[in-house]
Design a protein around this motif. Structure first.
Motif, PDB file in Angstrom:
ATOM      1  N   VAL A  55      -9.762  18.567  46.415  1.00 44.43           N
ATOM      2  CA  VAL A  55     -10.849  19.036  47.253  1.00 44.43           C
ATOM      3  C   VAL A  55     -11.290  17.911  48.166  1.00 44.43           C
ATOM      4  O   VAL A  55     -11.555  16.805  47.729  1.00 44.43           O
ATOM      5  CB  VAL A  55     -12.044  19.476  46.390  1.00 44.43           C
ATOM      6  CG1 VAL A  55     -13.201  19.885  47.273  1.00 44.43           C
ATOM      7  CG2 VAL A  55     -11.630  20.616  45.477  1.00 44.43           C
ATOM      8  N   GLU A  56     -11.338  18.218  49.386  1.00 46.94           N
ATOM      9  CA  GLU A  56     -11.811  17.217  50.317  1.00 46.94           C
ATOM     10  C   GLU A  56     -12.549  17.883  51.452  1.00 46.94           C
ATOM     11  O   GLU A  56     -12.411  19.069  51.691  1.00 46.94           O
ATOM     12  CB  GLU A  56     -10.634  16.413  50.864  1.00 46.94           C
ATOM     13  CG  GLU A  56      -9.664  17.237  51.687  1.00 46.94           C
ATOM     14  CD  GLU A  56      -8.447  16.429  52.095  1.00 46.94           C
ATOM     15  OE1 GLU A  56      -7.402  16.610  51.450  1.00 46.94           O
ATOM     16  OE2 GLU A  56      -8.550  15.619  53.016  1.00 46.94           O
ATOM     17  N   ARG A  57     -13.313  17.133  52.112  1.00 45.79           N
ATOM     18  CA  ARG A  57     -14.079  17.666  53.215  1.00 45.79           C
ATOM     19  C   ARG A  57     -13.400  17.322  54.520  1.00 45.79           C
ATOM     20  O   ARG A  57     -12.846  16.258  54.670  1.00 45.79           O
ATOM     21  CB  ARG A  57     -15.478  17.046  53.195  1.00 45.79           C
ATOM     22  CG  ARG A  57     -16.559  18.008  53.469  1.00 45.79           C
ATOM     23  CD  ARG A  57     -17.883  17.438  53.014  1.00 45.79           C
ATOM     24  NE  ARG A  57     -18.424  18.172  51.887  1.00 45.79           N
ATOM     25  CZ  ARG A  57     -18.862  19.410  51.965  1.00 45.79           C
ATOM     26  NH1 ARG A  57     -18.829  20.051  53.097  1.00 45.79           N
ATOM     27  NH2 ARG A  57     -19.320  20.018  50.909  1.00 45.79           N
ATOM     28  N   SER A  58     -13.466  18.248  55.380  1.00 43.22           N
ATOM     29  CA  SER A  58     -12.866  17.989  56.677  1.00 43.22           C
ATOM     30  C   SER A  58     -13.754  17.013  57.429  1.00 43.22           C
ATOM     31  O   SER A  58     -14.956  17.186  57.493  1.00 43.22           O
ATOM     32  CB  SER A  58     -12.774  19.285  57.473  1.00 43.22           C
ATOM     33  OG  SER A  58     -12.501  18.994  58.825  1.00 43.22           O
ATOM     34  N   VAL A  99     -14.793  22.611  53.557  1.00 45.37           N
ATOM     35  CA  VAL A  99     -14.156  22.015  52.393  1.00 45.37           C
ATOM     36  C   VAL A  99     -12.712  22.483  52.344  1.00 45.37           C
ATOM     37  O   VAL A  99     -12.440  23.671  52.458  1.00 45.37           O
ATOM     38  CB  VAL A  99     -14.852  22.450  51.089  1.00 45.37           C
ATOM     39  CG1 VAL A  99     -14.107  21.922  49.886  1.00 45.37           C
ATOM     40  CG2 VAL A  99     -16.274  21.938  51.096  1.00 45.37           C
ATOM     41  N   ILE A 100     -11.836  21.586  52.202  1.00 43.11           N
ATOM     42  CA  ILE A 100     -10.428  21.942  52.125  1.00 43.11           C
ATOM     43  C   ILE A 100      -9.993  21.852  50.670  1.00 43.11           C
ATOM     44  O   ILE A 100     -10.075  20.811  50.053  1.00 43.11           O
ATOM     45  CB  ILE A 100      -9.578  20.977  52.952  1.00 43.11           C
ATOM     46  CG1 ILE A 100     -10.063  20.994  54.395  1.00 43.11           C
ATOM     47  CG2 ILE A 100      -8.112  21.368  52.877  1.00 43.11           C
ATOM     48  CD1 ILE A 100      -9.453  19.897  55.235  1.00 43.11           C
ATOM     49  N   THR A 101      -9.573  22.943  50.181  1.00 47.54           N
ATOM     50  CA  THR A 101      -9.157  22.987  48.782  1.00 47.54           C
ATOM     51  C   THR A 101      -7.673  23.255  48.697  1.00 47.54           C
ATOM     52  O   THR A 101      -7.167  24.172  49.327  1.00 47.54           O
ATOM     53  CB  THR A 101      -9.902  24.105  48.042  1.00 47.54           C
ATOM     54  OG1 THR A 101     -11.305  23.903  48.191  1.00 47.54           O
ATOM     55  CG2 THR A 101      -9.558  24.085  46.567  1.00 47.54           C
ATOM     56  N   THR A 102      -7.012  22.475  47.962  1.00 45.96           N
ATOM     57  CA  THR A 102      -5.574  22.652  47.814  1.00 45.96           C
ATOM     58  C   THR A 102      -5.246  22.897  46.354  1.00 45.96           C
ATOM     59  O   THR A 102      -5.566  22.086  45.495  1.00 45.96           O
ATOM     60  CB  THR A 102      -4.826  21.394  48.271  1.00 45.96           C
ATOM     61  OG1 THR A 102      -5.183  21.105  49.606  1.00 45.96           O
ATOM     62  CG2 THR A 102      -3.328  21.598  48.170  1.00 45.96           C
ATOM     63  N   TYR A 103      -4.651  23.995  46.090  1.00 42.69           N
ATOM     64  CA  TYR A 103      -4.268  24.310  44.717  1.00 42.69           C
ATOM     65  C   TYR A 103      -2.806  23.985  44.543  1.00 42.69           C
ATOM     66  O   TYR A 103      -1.998  24.201  45.423  1.00 42.69           O
ATOM     67  CB  TYR A 103      -4.486  25.791  44.425  1.00 42.69           C
ATOM     68  CG  TYR A 103      -5.931  26.151  44.279  1.00 42.69           C
ATOM     69  CD1 TYR A 103      -6.535  26.117  43.032  1.00 42.69           C
ATOM     70  CD2 TYR A 103      -6.696  26.497  45.383  1.00 42.69           C
ATOM     71  CE1 TYR A 103      -7.872  26.441  42.890  1.00 42.69           C
ATOM     72  CE2 TYR A 103      -8.021  26.822  45.254  1.00 42.69           C
ATOM     73  CZ  TYR A 103      -8.619  26.795  44.012  1.00 42.69           C
ATOM     74  OH  TYR A 103      -9.938  27.119  43.872  1.00 42.69           O
ATOM     75  N   GLU A 104      -2.511  23.539  43.392  1.00 41.14           N
ATOM     76  CA  GLU A 104      -1.125  23.219  43.114  1.00 41.14           C
ATOM     77  C   GLU A 104      -0.789  23.737  41.728  1.00 41.14           C
ATOM     78  O   GLU A 104      -1.444  23.422  40.746  1.00 41.14           O
ATOM     79  CB  GLU A 104      -0.926  21.714  43.169  1.00 41.14           C
ATOM     80  CG  GLU A 104       0.492  21.326  42.843  1.00 41.14           C
ATOM     81  CD  GLU A 104       0.718  19.836  43.044  1.00 41.14           C
ATOM     82  OE1 GLU A 104      -0.122  19.174  43.668  1.00 41.14           O
ATOM     83  OE2 GLU A 104       1.731  19.344  42.566  1.00 41.14           O
ATOM     84  N   GLY A 105       0.201  24.529  41.678  1.00 42.39           N
ATOM     85  CA  GLY A 105       0.594  25.073  40.385  1.00 42.39           C
ATOM     86  C   GLY A 105       0.052  26.467  40.153  1.00 42.39           C
ATOM     87  O   GLY A 105      -0.624  27.032  40.995  1.00 42.39           O
ATOM     88  N   GLN A 106       0.386  26.987  39.047  1.00 46.80           N
ATOM     89  CA  GLN A 106      -0.013  28.341  38.724  1.00 46.80           C
ATOM     90  C   GLN A 106      -0.726  28.379  37.392  1.00 46.80           C
ATOM     91  O   GLN A 106      -0.287  27.789  36.429  1.00 46.80           O
ATOM     92  CB  GLN A 106       1.229  29.215  38.622  1.00 46.80           C
ATOM     93  CG  GLN A 106       2.098  29.101  39.840  1.00 46.80           C
ATOM     94  CD  GLN A 106       3.427  29.773  39.603  1.00 46.80           C
ATOM     95  OE1 GLN A 106       3.555  30.598  38.701  1.00 46.80           O
ATOM     96  NE2 GLN A 106       4.425  29.438  40.388  1.00 46.80           N
ATOM     97  N   HIS A 107      -1.761  29.109  37.364  1.00 46.03           N
ATOM     98  CA  HIS A 107      -2.493  29.229  36.104  1.00 46.03           C
ATOM     99  C   HIS A 107      -1.640  30.051  35.149  1.00 46.03           C
ATOM    100  O   HIS A 107      -1.054  31.047  35.539  1.00 46.03           O
ATOM    101  CB  HIS A 107      -3.815  29.947  36.320  1.00 46.03           C
ATOM    102  CG  HIS A 107      -4.831  29.117  37.034  1.00 46.03           C
ATOM    103  ND1 HIS A 107      -5.486  28.062  36.439  1.00 46.03           N
ATOM    104  CD2 HIS A 107      -5.285  29.159  38.308  1.00 46.03           C
ATOM    105  CE1 HIS A 107      -6.334  27.527  37.326  1.00 46.03           C
ATOM    106  NE2 HIS A 107      -6.227  28.167  38.456  1.00 46.03           N
TER     107      HIS A 107
END
Length: 312
Positions: A207-210, A217-225
């Motif tokens: 999570v980071e802010r532009s 807020v830029i959220t990047t998900y990686e992977g699968q639950h």
DNA sequence: CGGATTTGACCTGCGC
DNA sequence: GCGCAGGTCAAATCCG
């Protein structure tokens, strides 16, 4: 670079679906950022774009791990309206002066990174280095700081989206534990690293802010639950959304497919992020949504008239 | 007291 | 080979 995106359009298989689904809710983006670290900004290359082909996942799928990768045509493909590629990490660095191309908006955009192993070849030469946690279950044992060299890391699917929010860490129904924070180059805002606290769940998010627009807020998900949303959260909005999405027949679908709960949950403040990759990241203010069946009209605004429809 | 967060150190990959 | 930047670890600290 916009060329690259253009190329992306032509590569992306959603063509036909775009029309079908035009109800489409969101203009999720798809892109492949093959590698993780350092140079994300250079990752949007044709070679990565090619990775798309074989294995798209619906967002839901890759967030939940159902992962029948090759069914994209009936999953992601049919529901998503990829409008442009967003390089997850490719900071919304608009360098200074891009103007949103589509003044209207969309809910959000996202990018993903195909992870399948078969695609590896497409970009093998480049960076297949990072091999870290294994999605399934092996991760816990390997703790020590660094891994052995020979190990290969299976790339996780990723997708990113922007959200307009005051808080960095948005509630998405899952429980996360922060495990790191780093300053981001060219940005005054730090990037936070979270891991799903559920045992054996390999999902991480950043999570980071532009820095272009601090409200984003830029959220990047990686992977699968590989699990359902924690029951304890079902009482709240996030939980409701999430759980509903996880039910056998997700009610909230556009084309019979579902979206990741994370996105849904955040719908209210989703932001449009039609990223032009390293060059033109366009993101515009998005109207707020109260309900999921999103705004069918949006897509039309998002997708340029000349958007490639078909590809032989 | 247990779980979550903070934070500095460490590791890795990549470009020069 | 070196330096930089991203990503992760884990001890220390905080908090309910």
């Amino acid at each position: 670079m916009s060329e690259e995106f253009r190329e992306f359009y032509y590569h992306q298989p959603f063509h036909d679906d775009q029309r079908r689904v035009s109800g489409g809710a969101t203009n999720f983006l798809y892109s492949a950022t093959a590698n993780s670290s350092a140079d994300d900004s250079s990752s949007l290359h044709p070679q990565y774009l090619q990775m798309f082909d074989p294995s798209y996942l619906s967002f839901t799928e890759f967030l939940h791990g159902s992962a029948h990768h090759n069914s994209l045509s009936t999953t992601f493909g049919s529901t998503s309206e990829a409008v442009s590629a967003l390089k997850e990490e490719d900071k919304p660095v608009v360098g200074g002066g891009e103007t949103p191309a589509t003044p209207n908006s969309s809910i959000s955009s996202a990018s993903t990174e195909a992870a399948a192993g078969d695609q590896e070849d497409s970009n093998k030469g480049k960076k297949e280095s990072q091999v870290k946690e294994t999605a399934e279950d092996g991760e816990d044992t390997s703790k020590g700081k660094a891994k052995k060299k020979g190990e290969k890391k299976e790339r996780q699917p990723r997708f990113a989206f922007m959200t307009k929010s005051e808080v960095d860490h948005l509630e998405d129904g899952y429980r996360w534990r922060k495990y790191g924070q780093k300053a981001v180059k060219n940005s005054p805002y730090p990037r936070s690293y979270y891991r799903c606290t559920t045992q054996k769940c390999p999902v991480k998010k950043r999570v980071e802010r532009s820095f272009q627009d601090p409200s984003v807020v830029i959220t990047t998900y990686e992977g699968q639950h590989n699990h359902h949303v924690p029951a304890t959260l079902r009482g709240n909005v996030a939980g409701m959304f999430a759980s509903s999405m996880l039910s056998p027949a997700p009610p909230l679908t556009l084309d019979g497919h579902s979206f990741p709960q994370e996105l849904l949950v955040q719908m209210p403040h989703l932001y449009s992020y039609v990223d032009g990759g390293s060059t033109s990241n366009l993101y515009h203010q998005q109207q707020q949504f109260q309900q999921f069946p999103v705004d069918y009209g949006l897509l039309q605004d998002i997708i340029p008239p000349g958007f490639p429809k078909q590809e032989p």
